[in-house]
Structure formats: structure tokens, C-alpha cells
Design a protein around this motif. Structure first.
Motif, PDB file in Angstrom:
ATOM      1  N   ALA A  17       0.827  -1.214   0.000  1.00  0.00           N
ATOM      2  CA  ALA A  17       0.000   0.000   0.000  1.00  0.00           C
ATOM      3  C   ALA A  17       0.857   1.258   0.000  1.00  0.00           C
ATOM      4  O   ALA A  17       0.542   2.249  -0.675  1.00  0.00           O
ATOM      5  N   TRP A  18       1.959   1.235   0.751  1.00  0.00           N
ATOM      6  CA  TRP A  18       2.841   2.401   0.794  1.00  0.00           C
ATOM      7  C   TRP A  18       3.572   2.607  -0.523  1.00  0.00           C
ATOM      8  O   TRP A  18       3.769   3.748  -0.965  1.00  0.00           O
ATOM      9  N   GLY A  19       3.994   1.524  -1.159  1.00  0.00           N
ATOM     10  CA  GLY A  19       4.640   1.651  -2.457  1.00  0.00           C
ATOM     11  C   GLY A  19       3.703   2.273  -3.487  1.00  0.00           C
ATOM     12  O   GLY A  19       4.118   3.121  -4.289  1.00  0.00           O
ATOM     13  N   ALA A  20       2.437   1.873  -3.461  1.00  0.00           N
ATOM     14  CA  ALA A  20       1.455   2.469  -4.366  1.00  0.00           C
ATOM     15  C   ALA A  20       1.193   3.929  -4.009  1.00  0.00           C
ATOM     16  O   ALA A  20       0.884   4.753  -4.887  1.00  0.00           O
ATOM     17  N   ASN A  21       1.328   4.272  -2.733  1.00  0.00           N
ATOM     18  CA  ASN A  21       1.027   5.640  -2.310  1.00  0.00           C
ATOM     19  C   ASN A  21       2.033   6.649  -2.853  1.00  0.00           C
ATOM     20  O   ASN A  21       1.692   7.822  -3.035  1.00  0.00           O
ATOM     21  N   TYR A  22       3.268   6.225  -3.101  1.00  0.00           N
ATOM     22  CA  TYR A  22       4.227   7.133  -3.742  1.00  0.00           C
ATOM     23  C   TYR A  22       3.687   7.577  -5.103  1.00  0.00           C
ATOM     24  O   TYR A  22       3.763   8.758  -5.465  1.00  0.00           O
ATOM     25  N   PHE A  23       3.172   6.618  -5.859  1.00  0.00           N
ATOM     26  CA  PHE A  23       2.617   6.933  -7.180  1.00  0.00           C
ATOM     27  C   PHE A  23       1.398   7.833  -7.059  1.00  0.00           C
ATOM     28  O   PHE A  23       1.265   8.827  -7.784  1.00  0.00           O
ATOM     29  N   VAL A  24       0.491   7.520  -6.143  1.00  0.00           N
ATOM     30  CA  VAL A  24      -0.717   8.319  -5.962  1.00  0.00           C
ATOM     31  C   VAL A  24      -0.365   9.750  -5.567  1.00  0.00           C
ATOM     32  O   VAL A  24      -0.932  10.727  -6.106  1.00  0.00           O
ATOM     33  N   THR A  25       0.569   9.905  -4.635  1.00  0.00           N
ATOM     34  CA  THR A  25       0.950  11.240  -4.180  1.00  0.00           C
ATOM     35  C   THR A  25       1.568  12.054  -5.314  1.00  0.00           C
ATOM     36  O   THR A  25       1.221  13.232  -5.513  1.00  0.00           O
ATOM     37  N   ARG A  26       2.455  11.455  -6.066  1.00  0.00           N
ATOM     38  CA  ARG A  26       3.147  12.166  -7.151  1.00  0.00           C
ATOM     39  C   ARG A  26       2.198  12.539  -8.277  1.00  0.00           C
ATOM     40  O   ARG A  26       2.287  13.626  -8.851  1.00  0.00           O
ATOM     41  N   LEU A  79       7.650  14.278   5.464  1.00  0.00           N
ATOM     42  CA  LEU A  79       8.859  13.936   4.720  1.00  0.00           C
ATOM     43  C   LEU A  79       8.555  13.036   3.528  1.00  0.00           C
ATOM     44  O   LEU A  79       9.096  13.234   2.428  1.00  0.00           O
ATOM     45  N   VAL A  80       7.711  12.038   3.728  1.00  0.00           N
ATOM     46  CA  VAL A  80       7.441  11.107   2.633  1.00  0.00           C
ATOM     47  C   VAL A  80       6.594  11.780   1.548  1.00  0.00           C
ATOM     48  O   VAL A  80       6.717  11.463   0.359  1.00  0.00           O
ATOM     49  N   TYR A  81       5.742  12.743   1.931  1.00  0.00           N
ATOM     50  CA  TYR A  81       4.969  13.503   0.945  1.00  0.00           C
ATOM     51  C   TYR A  81       5.921  14.322   0.075  1.00  0.00           C
ATOM     52  O   TYR A  81       5.806  14.343  -1.155  1.00  0.00           O
ATOM     53  N   ALA A  82       6.874  15.001   0.733  1.00  0.00           N
ATOM     54  CA  ALA A  82       7.839  15.809  -0.015  1.00  0.00           C
ATOM     55  C   ALA A  82       8.708  14.932  -0.911  1.00  0.00           C
ATOM     56  O   ALA A  82       8.977  15.278  -2.069  1.00  0.00           O
ATOM     57  N   ALA A  83       9.151  13.779  -0.391  1.00  0.00           N
ATOM     58  CA  ALA A  83       9.982  12.879  -1.190  1.00  0.00           C
ATOM     59  C   ALA A  83       9.229  12.376  -2.418  1.00  0.00           C
ATOM     60  O   ALA A  83       9.802  12.245  -3.508  1.00  0.00           O
ATOM     61  N   SER A  84       7.938  12.114  -2.257  1.00  0.00           N
ATOM     62  CA  SER A  84       7.129  11.616  -3.381  1.00  0.00           C
ATOM     63  C   SER A  84       7.017  12.655  -4.484  1.00  0.00           C
ATOM     64  O   SER A  84       6.888  12.297  -5.665  1.00  0.00           O
ATOM     65  N   GLN A  85       7.055  13.933  -4.110  1.00  0.00           N
ATOM     66  CA  GLN A  85       6.946  14.991  -5.106  1.00  0.00           C
ATOM     67  C   GLN A  85       8.297  15.325  -5.736  1.00  0.00           C
ATOM     68  O   GLN A  85       8.358  15.769  -6.882  1.00  0.00           O
ATOM     69  N   LEU A  86       9.383  15.105  -5.002  1.00  0.00           N
ATOM     70  CA  LEU A  86      10.710  15.478  -5.492  1.00  0.00           C
ATOM     71  C   LEU A  86      11.365  14.388  -6.329  1.00  0.00           C
ATOM     72  O   LEU A  86      12.250  14.680  -7.138  1.00  0.00           O
ATOM     73  N   LEU A  87      10.958  13.133  -6.119  1.00  0.00           N
ATOM     74  CA  LEU A  87      11.612  12.018  -6.791  1.00  0.00           C
ATOM     75  C   LEU A  87      10.609  11.185  -7.575  1.00  0.00           C
ATOM     76  O   LEU A  87       9.425  11.135  -7.220  1.00  0.00           O
ATOM     77  N   LEU A  91      12.481   5.796  -7.337  1.00  0.00           N
ATOM     78  CA  LEU A  91      13.577   6.294  -6.517  1.00  0.00           C
ATOM     79  C   LEU A  91      13.106   6.679  -5.119  1.00  0.00           C
ATOM     80  O   LEU A  91      13.808   6.480  -4.132  1.00  0.00           O
ATOM     81  N   ALA A  92      11.898   7.250  -5.030  1.00  0.00           N
ATOM     82  CA  ALA A  92      11.386   7.649  -3.721  1.00  0.00           C
ATOM     83  C   ALA A  92      11.217   6.441  -2.805  1.00  0.00           C
ATOM     84  O   ALA A  92      11.434   6.524  -1.593  1.00  0.00           O
ATOM     85  N   SER A  93      10.834   5.316  -3.383  1.00  0.00           N
ATOM     86  CA  SER A  93      10.640   4.112  -2.573  1.00  0.00           C
ATOM     87  C   SER A  93      11.932   3.333  -2.356  1.00  0.00           C
ATOM     88  O   SER A  93      12.014   2.500  -1.458  1.00  0.00           O
ATOM     89  N   THR A  94      12.960   3.620  -3.141  1.00  0.00           N
ATOM     90  CA  THR A  94      14.207   2.875  -3.038  1.00  0.00           C
ATOM     91  C   THR A  94      14.870   3.035  -1.687  1.00  0.00           C
ATOM     92  O   THR A  94      15.381   2.071  -1.104  1.00  0.00           O
ATOM     93  N   VAL A  95      14.910   4.261  -1.184  1.00  0.00           N
ATOM     94  CA  VAL A  95      15.625   4.534   0.064  1.00  0.00           C
ATOM     95  C   VAL A  95      15.053   3.707   1.202  1.00  0.00           C
ATOM     96  O   VAL A  95      15.770   3.345   2.142  1.00  0.00           O
ATOM     97  N   MET A  96      13.759   3.396   1.136  1.00  0.00           N
ATOM     98  CA  MET A  96      13.150   2.592   2.194  1.00  0.00           C
ATOM     99  C   MET A  96      13.738   1.190   2.243  1.00  0.00           C
ATOM    100  O   MET A  96      13.517   0.462   3.210  1.00  0.00           O
ATOM    101  N   ALA A  97      14.503   0.796   1.216  1.00  0.00           N
ATOM    102  CA  ALA A  97      15.175  -0.499   1.266  1.00  0.00           C
ATOM    103  C   ALA A  97      16.257  -0.529   2.335  1.00  0.00           C
ATOM    104  O   ALA A  97      16.709  -1.604   2.725  1.00  0.00           O
ATOM    105  N   LYS A 144      18.140  16.923  -2.820  1.00  0.00           N
ATOM    106  CA  LYS A 144      17.229  17.268  -1.733  1.00  0.00           C
ATOM    107  C   LYS A 144      16.227  16.150  -1.507  1.00  0.00           C
ATOM    108  O   LYS A 144      15.911  15.796  -0.366  1.00  0.00           O
ATOM    109  N   GLY A 145      15.712  15.588  -2.601  1.00  0.00           N
ATOM    110  CA  GLY A 145      14.743  14.502  -2.475  1.00  0.00           C
ATOM    111  C   GLY A 145      15.350  13.286  -1.796  1.00  0.00           C
ATOM    112  O   GLY A 145      14.704  12.632  -0.972  1.00  0.00           O
ATOM    113  N   LEU A 146      16.608  12.964  -2.128  1.00  0.00           N
ATOM    114  CA  LEU A 146      17.262  11.824  -1.504  1.00  0.00           C
ATOM    115  C   LEU A 146      17.471  12.049  -0.010  1.00  0.00           C
ATOM    116  O   LEU A 146      17.272  11.145   0.804  1.00  0.00           O
ATOM    117  N   LEU A 147      17.873  13.267   0.370  1.00  0.00           N
ATOM    118  CA  LEU A 147      18.051  13.583   1.788  1.00  0.00           C
ATOM    119  C   LEU A 147      16.730  13.475   2.542  1.00  0.00           C
ATOM    120  O   LEU A 147      16.672  12.952   3.664  1.00  0.00           O
TER     121      LEU A 147
END
Length: 310
Positions: A17-26, A79-87, A91-97, A144-147
Motif C-alpha cells: 500500500a505504501w509503495g502504491a502511495n508514492y505513485f498516488v501522491t506524485r 517527509l514522505v509527501y515531499a519525497a514523493s513529489q521530489l523524486l 527512486l522515492a521508494s528505493t531509500v526505504m530499502a 534534496k529529495g534523496l536527503l
């Protein structure tokens, strides 16, 4: 063992669900309102869960709810909202690995869960697989998105292990409702002060927020925290690797991105990492195997106790 497998499958709902949420947010949510975006994710989800389980915090849970709500909901959601918009989604979900390794090490220090070699091997294998899947050089890196993504990963890992340490004294549904509600209420005045008037939302944005609040938040956090109570933190971290897998697959299926041979190999490594980090049974002195876990309150593994229902 069947109970453990059931909890692994149930917990897996959250990272998908969280992985899909990156797409929905972006794709559907406004890019310049991360504070209101976080409030509209946390507060409605918390109120929905409170309607299902009408209980007030007791004792230490008054301040614990505020601390966990600040970490797991307020700060993390912004933070995750901003990351979803910047990356890009992948890539936004990669860091969670990196979260499996972070959660394993934090659990060692905070809840005395010594990492098993299988958990460490699974974390390294999964991280290598994610690197093959998304670090192909085809997407532009946004520093910035990676940070922001790294900060989100660290905050969520610490908050989740802290929630595991404080898991006694409240059932999962109630404690999750308190965290979400507290996180939303703490963030609301900040959003008003910083972002001013709430933005006008289009119908797609409203549908996006409905998915974010009900599926990626209410449902996902309930099953995630339930899994944290019944499975080792290292195992739950391995399951979290399904987050970037979902991001890559959605990019392929919905954004017409090509799935290369390199990414397929990475997907196989990630799933191997999840398998390596699965819960195991320890041998007893007599040669039989004992349950890997005991449920809160002394019940059988994978079964909620009478005091701690899902």
C-alpha cells in the motif's frame, strides 16, 4: 508456523500500500502543500479508527501517543509527501530499502532483539536487489529529495521500533488510532501557520486522499503494527522491501516504463531477501523446535492475546 506465515502475509499489505502511495501522491496530490497533505492523511484515518474502537488513552499512553504520533505520523508523513513529489516513484521508494538494516540494528539496541544472520543476509540481499531494480542511471537524482527520503526512513524506523517497545498496554487498533489522531492534531496548527488556507482539491485529488487515508494509512498501519508485535523486527523489515518492488512495478504498468532484465534480476533478489528474513523456529535441547515467537500475554505464536486484540 502457519500462524507466522499468516502474519507475514497480513503485514505485507502495508509496504504494498505504501509503495502504491508514492505513485498516488506524485500523480494526483498537490505538490506544494506537504503539511496539509500530511494532516489529511493522518487525521481522517485516525478518526475512522477511533470510530471503530472508542477508547481513550490510559496512563503513559497519553504521552506515548503524542511521541509516536509525532514520529510515525506528523514528521514521517510530511517527509514522505515531499519525497514523493521530489523524486520519481521508484527512486522515492528505493531509500526505504535501507529500513530493514536500520530496524534490525535499532531493535537490537531498543528491544534487545539480537539480529540473526538470516536477517542480516536478507537485508543485504534485498538492498542489492533494489539497487539493481531502480539505480539504473535512467532517472535524474535529486539531492534534496534523496536527503528527505533518508530522513523519512530513519524517522519511521525509529518510530516503529519505539512502538514495538511500547506495545504492551493497548491493542493495535486503539494505539494506531491514537497515534494518527495525535499526529494530525499536532500538525494542523503548523499547516495553518505555514501554508495558510487549505488548497482546493480536484476530484482526482480527493480520490487520492481517500486512498491515502483509508488504505495506505488506516489499514496499512494497523497491519504493520500488528506484525511488529508478533514478528521479529528484522522479519518485518524484510517484508518492507515490497515497498520499492511495488513502486517499480507500478512505474512499469501505469507509467509505461520498461522493465529491464537488470530489474527482473533485482526483483528476484528482493524476494529472496524477504524469504531469508522470514521467522524461523529455534531448536529445543531435546531436538524439537520451539515457536520463534510468543504472542503478547503468553498466547501461541501469531495469536493475539485477550488483552491485546487486533
Amino acid at each position: 508456523m502457519e500462524a507466522n506465515v499468516r502474519w507475514v502475509l497480513l503485514t505485507a499489505i502495508a509496504p504494498v500500500a505504501w509503495g502504491a502511495n508514492y505513485f498516488v501522491t506524485r500523480e494526483f496530490l498537490p505538490a506544494d502543500h506537504p503539511l496539509y497533505g500530511a494532516v489529511l492523511r493522518a487525521l481522517p484515518a485516525g478518526l475512522v479508527l477511533l470510530a471503530l474502537r472508542r477508547r481513550l488513552p490510559r496512563g503513559a499512553w497519553w504521552w506515548r501517543s503524542a511521541v509516536l504520533g509525532l514520529l510515525n505520523m506528523s514528521v514521517f508523513f510530511v517527509l514522505v509527501y515531499a519525497a514523493s513529489q521530489l523524486l520519481p516513484t521508484s527512486l522515492a521508494s528505493t531509500v526505504m530499502a535501507l529500513s530493514p538494516m536500520a530496524m534490525t540494528l535499532m531493535a537490537w539496541g531498543l528491544v534487545s532483539e539480537r539480529p540473526r544472520s538470516a536477517h542480516l543476509a536478507g537485508a543485504v540481499t534485498g538492498l542489492a536487489g533494489v539497487g539493481l531494480m531502480v539505480l539504473t542511471g535512467s532517472e535524474e537524482m535529486h539531492a534534496k529529495g534523496l536527503l528527505v527520503s533518508v530522513a523519512a526512513m530513519l524517522v519511521s524506523s525509529f518510530g516503529h521500533i519505539l512502538a514495538k517497545r511500547w506495545s504492551t498496554g493497548a491493542d493495535v487498533l486503539t494505539s494506531t488510532a491514537w497515534q494518527l489522531t495525535a499526529g494530525g492534531l499536532l500538525l494542523l496548527p503548523v499547516a495553518v501557520a505555514v501554508e495558510g488556507t487549505p488548497p482546493a482539491f480536484s476530484p482526482p485529488a480527493l480520490l487520492g486522499f481517500a486512498y491515502t487515508a483509508l488504505v495506505a494509512t488506516s489499514l496499512a498501519f494497523v497491519v504493520w503494527f500488528a506484525g511488529l508485535r508478533r514478528l521479529p523486527a528484522g522479519t518485518v523489515g524484510m517484508i518492507g522491501l515490497l515497498n520499492p518492488v511495488t513502486g517499480v512495478l507500478l512505474g512499469t504498468l501505469l507509467a509505461a516504463e520498461m522493465l529491464t532484465v537488470q530489474q527482473v534480476g533485482g526483483l528476484v533478489l528482493v524476494l529472496t531477501g524477504v524469504v531469508l528474513g522470514r521467522p524461523v523456529r529455534a531448536k529445543r535441547p531435546g531436538g524439537t523446535r520451539s515457536p520463534a515467537l510468543s504472542a503478547p500475554g503468553g498466547g501461541r505464536p501469531g495469536e493475539p492475546s485477550a488483552r491485546d486484540p487486533l
